[in-house]
Design an enzyme around this catalytic site. Structure first.
Site, PDB file in Angstrom:
ATOM      1  N   ARG A 130      -3.413   6.804  -9.983  1.00  0.00           N
ATOM      2  CA  ARG A 130      -3.943   7.102 -11.314  1.00  0.00           C
ATOM      3  C   ARG A 130      -5.270   6.371 -11.534  1.00  0.00           C
ATOM      4  NH1 ARG A 130      -5.593   4.198 -14.621  1.00  0.00           N
ATOM      5  NH2 ARG A 130      -3.726   2.942 -14.816  1.00  0.00           N
ATOM      6  N   SER A 170     -13.783 -10.346 -19.839  1.00  0.00           N
ATOM      7  CA  SER A 170     -13.573  -9.934 -21.230  1.00  0.00           C
ATOM      8  C   SER A 170     -14.873  -9.972 -22.029  1.00  0.00           C
ATOM      9  CB  SER A 170     -12.535 -10.844 -21.889  1.00  0.00           C
ATOM     10  OG  SER A 170     -11.276 -10.652 -21.269  1.00  0.00           O
ATOM     11  N   ILE A 205     -13.983  -4.084  -8.638  1.00  0.00           N
ATOM     12  CA  ILE A 205     -14.442  -2.711  -8.815  1.00  0.00           C
ATOM     13  C   ILE A 205     -13.555  -1.747  -8.020  1.00  0.00           C
ATOM     14  CG2 ILE A 205     -16.434  -1.157  -8.695  1.00  0.00           C
ATOM     15  CD1 ILE A 205     -16.691  -3.704 -10.575  1.00  0.00           C
ATOM     16  N   SER A 227     -17.970   2.950 -24.205  1.00  0.00           N
ATOM     17  CA  SER A 227     -17.511   4.316 -24.479  1.00  0.00           C
ATOM     18  C   SER A 227     -16.764   4.882 -23.269  1.00  0.00           C
ATOM     19  CB  SER A 227     -18.691   5.214 -24.845  1.00  0.00           C
ATOM     20  OG  SER A 227     -19.532   5.401 -23.715  1.00  0.00           O
ATOM     21  N   ARG A 251      -9.153   4.043 -21.024  1.00  0.00           N
ATOM     22  CA  ARG A 251      -7.985   3.414 -21.654  1.00  0.00           C
ATOM     23  C   ARG A 251      -7.048   4.457 -22.238  1.00  0.00           C
ATOM     24  NH1 ARG A 251     -11.878  -0.738 -24.887  1.00  0.00           N
ATOM     25  NH2 ARG A 251     -12.080  -2.265 -23.197  1.00  0.00           N
ATOM     26  N   GLU A 297      -9.337  -3.050 -17.952  1.00  0.00           N
ATOM     27  CA  GLU A 297      -9.738  -2.147 -19.046  1.00  0.00           C
ATOM     28  C   GLU A 297      -9.453  -2.753 -20.418  1.00  0.00           C
ATOM     29  OE1 GLU A 297     -10.979   1.034 -18.779  1.00  0.00           O
ATOM     30  OE2 GLU A 297     -10.834   1.322 -16.618  1.00  0.00           O
TER      31      GLU A 297
END
Lengths: 248, 383
Positions: B90, B138, B163, B236, B242, B362
């Site tokens: 996923r 963060s 990454i 964005s 997310r 994320e």
């Protein structure tokens, strides 16, 4: 090549089936419906014939408005257009076959493909009815199909071997598991299927030849057999896997 | 498949077909091979072609760029089914759909779109997204990677870490500061000064490639800059990803739940199935309860998103909740399976280990808490 594929709307194999309040139908509350799995082989074979020979694949279904969902699946797999003979009533195999035959008389397909049976009522009747109504040759439970020109070679699995038959187009072929590996609809094709046409037709009303007078859930009895590793026991395991479970 | 509130009844015909196709893909292509790849610490590269052919790498992208042009609920359904297989699979699809195709489609020039999108959609090109740095996770706004404009192009210097797809990527969407402002650049594999190192030693997301990206006087052509400035560009993209993760976590939770339910019904202790014990039933019902809530959250968020009525904070809530409950489901399932729960014969421990990453990437669970805290109080706890 003008190809007609017949599909039927059946409860998902993983659905728990309950008998409805009337005692002659299933309770459809919460039941998920799918394209009859044997019909998926028929769809795939139709698509492959078109890919090889050109032409058009039409899917037909006799059933309620909700069967558009199954026709949409066929369209997403790559079928060009679809026909729904719409009925909300109980119908038997004769009714389904009669209505498919009526559409087929107009369409004059070179070949009609369908599953060997629908996994809801398992009556195995539609292919034979169709052959009779349309006076066409038919080969049932086909696991390999070769068409060259007008010549049709169909292989059937028979007990312990194969039977190879020859006939000519136009004809009716009912599909067995193993005929091919049905494709999954690709996402872009799912989107495109939205704009493909589903033609709705009123059914030719004919009296069913048979009607359901009762339905029962089988009582679950587990008959366990304990076998060891002697040669005789092993033979019995193999025999029951072959003859009872039918998995080898 | 668990759908206690019959949410699939609300799906359109297309959405049901997307669910069926992705389910078949996961059942037939992912589940039979995933444990082996996970144990070996390898990403199943062979799946990329099929993912592309099925249209799973560009679910919402318009067809003119090779996408499937479906809605966000369809995208969510696809992510759910992929993560029922493995979070790594996923993650691959999330990165391609939301972090690479999305920014190029949204902020790219026509030339960039025509050049890259069809190849990314088909899987011919793999993409990655470089935002996080060794010292800035963060707090991405503090990034140290810089871009300097010269007549020949932009010169990138710096390093990115964690990454996904980094070492297997054909292109990287890299965020760097140009005159102090965050800007996005498309960096192609093989550009002099651009190297990647695959990160080893992970106990989580083992069937996924995670890399460092290093830029050492890397010259990027002038027309490879995306037309967006500021942190809202990368944020964005993260919002898109997310949203997909919130659905993906449900898939993982369902895998744990169904494994535990089947096990509990067949595992005999004290002469009866362990499913007959109240303490086991309580655990199973907790999972059922939380998964059902999570499904409703993501489904409704998807409908809002398709109407463009969603807010990023709502995505934070969905990601935060759903990943958290999925992790708890994996832990409960492991308890129900007892010692068997640690074996790779069952998918539970793999999901549990994967979700530790998913909970952190994320936007960590805690950062999403603070985003929601800021939203309802009007006071930012992290500025």
């Amino acid at each position: 090549m003008n190809i007609l594929v017949c599909i039927s709307r059946v409860p998902d194999t993983t659905t728990r089936i309950l008998v409805g309040g009337d005692g002659v139908s299933i309770d459809t509350q919460g039941v998920k419906f799918i394209v009859n799995p044997y019909d998926e082989y028929a769809i795939e074979e139709g698509l492959r014939l078109r890919e090889k020979n050109g032409g058009t694949v039409t899917a037909i279904c006799v059933g309620p408005d909700a069967a558009k969902e199954q026709l949409r699946t066929a369209l997403a797999m790559g079928v060009d257009k679809a026909v729904l003979v719409k009925t909300d009533k109980y119908f038997d195999s004769y009714f389904a076959a009669k209505n498919i035959a009526e559409v087929s008389k107009e369409m004059k397909p070179d070949i009609i493909l369908l599953g060997r049976q629908s996994i809801d009522f398992d009556s195995f009747q539609v292919p034979s009815y169709l052959a009779e109504l349309l006076e066409l040759p038919s080969v049932s439970v086909v696991s390999k199909l070769t068409i060259e020109g007008n010549k049709v070679i169909a292989e059937r699995d028979v007990e312990g071997g194969k039977e190879i038959l020859e006939t000519e187009l136009p004809c009716i072929i009912s599909a067995q598991k193993g005929l091919n590996e049905p494709r999954y609809p690709k996402l872009p094709d799912i989107m495109k299927a939205k704009s493909k046409p589903i033609e709705e037709k009123q059914p030719v009303e004919v009296e069913p030849k048979v009607s359901v007078i009762g339905m029962e859930i089988p009582s679950r009895k587990r008959i366990g057999k304990i076998l060891a590793d002697t040669d005789a026991d092993i033979e019995e395991i193999v025999k029951s896997l072959h003859e009872e479970a039918k998995i080898i | 498949m668990l759908d206690y509130y019959n949410i699939t009844e609300e799906f359109s015909e297309e959405e049901k077909l997307v669910a069926a196709t992705t389910k078949s893909f996961t059942d037939n292509e992912v589940l039979p091979i995933i444990e082996k790849y996970y144990s070996d610490g390898k990403f199943p590269m062979d799946l990329i072609k099929t993912l592309g052919e099925l249209g799973l790498l560009a679910v919402t992208l318009p067809t003119k760029y090779g996408g499937s042009e479906l809605n966000y609920v369809s995208y969510g359904i696809a992510m759910q089914e992929l993560e029922r297989g493995d979070s790594g699979i996923r993650s691959f699809a999330s990165v391609q759909n939301s972090l690479v195709i999305y920014p190029i489609f949204t902020y790219g020039t026509d030339e960039q779109k025509n050049k890259f999108l069809p190849k990314l959609a088909s899987g011919e090109f793999v993409g990655c997204f470089g935002l996080t740095e060794p010292d800035f996770g963060s707090n991405p706004g503090g990034m140290l990677t810089t871009a300097t404009k010269t007549p020949k192009g932009y010169i990138l210097n710096g390093a990115k870490m964690w990454i996904t797809n980094g070492s297997i990527a054909d292109i990287a969407v890299v965020w760097a500061k140009l005159d102090g402002k965050v800007n996005g650049f498309i960096v192609e594999k093989g550009t002099p000064g651009f190297t990647t190192i695959e990160m080893k030693g992970k106990h989580s997301l083992k069937a996924s490639v995670t890399s460092e990206l290093i830029f050492n006087d890397c010259l990027v052509p002038l027309n490879n800059r995306l037309e967006i400035e500021g942190l809202r560009g990368p944020l964005s993209c993260l919002n898109q990803a997310r949203y997909g993760i919130s659905w993906g976590a449900i898939g993982s939770a369902i895998a744990s739940y169904e494994t535990a339910l089947n096990y509990a019904k067949t595992r005999i202790q004290f002469g009866k199935p362990i499913a007959s014990f109240q303490i086991i039933q309580e655990k199973l019902v907790w999972m059922l309860n939380e998964i059902t809530k999570a499904q409703l959250v993501s489904y409704h968020l998807g409908r809002l998103k398709d109407k463009k009525l969603d807010r990023p904070q709502q995505t934070s809530l969905a990601k935060r909740n759903n990943v958290d409950i999925a992790l708890q489901c994996a832990r409960l399932a492991r308890e129900i399976l007892g010692a068997n729960g640690i074996l790779n014969e069952y998918p539970v421990m793999r999901h549990m280990a994967n979700l530790e990453s998913v909970k952190t990437y994320e936007g960590t669970h805690d950062i999403h808490t603070l985003i929601l805290g800021a939203d309802i109080t009007g006071i930012e706890a992290f500025s």
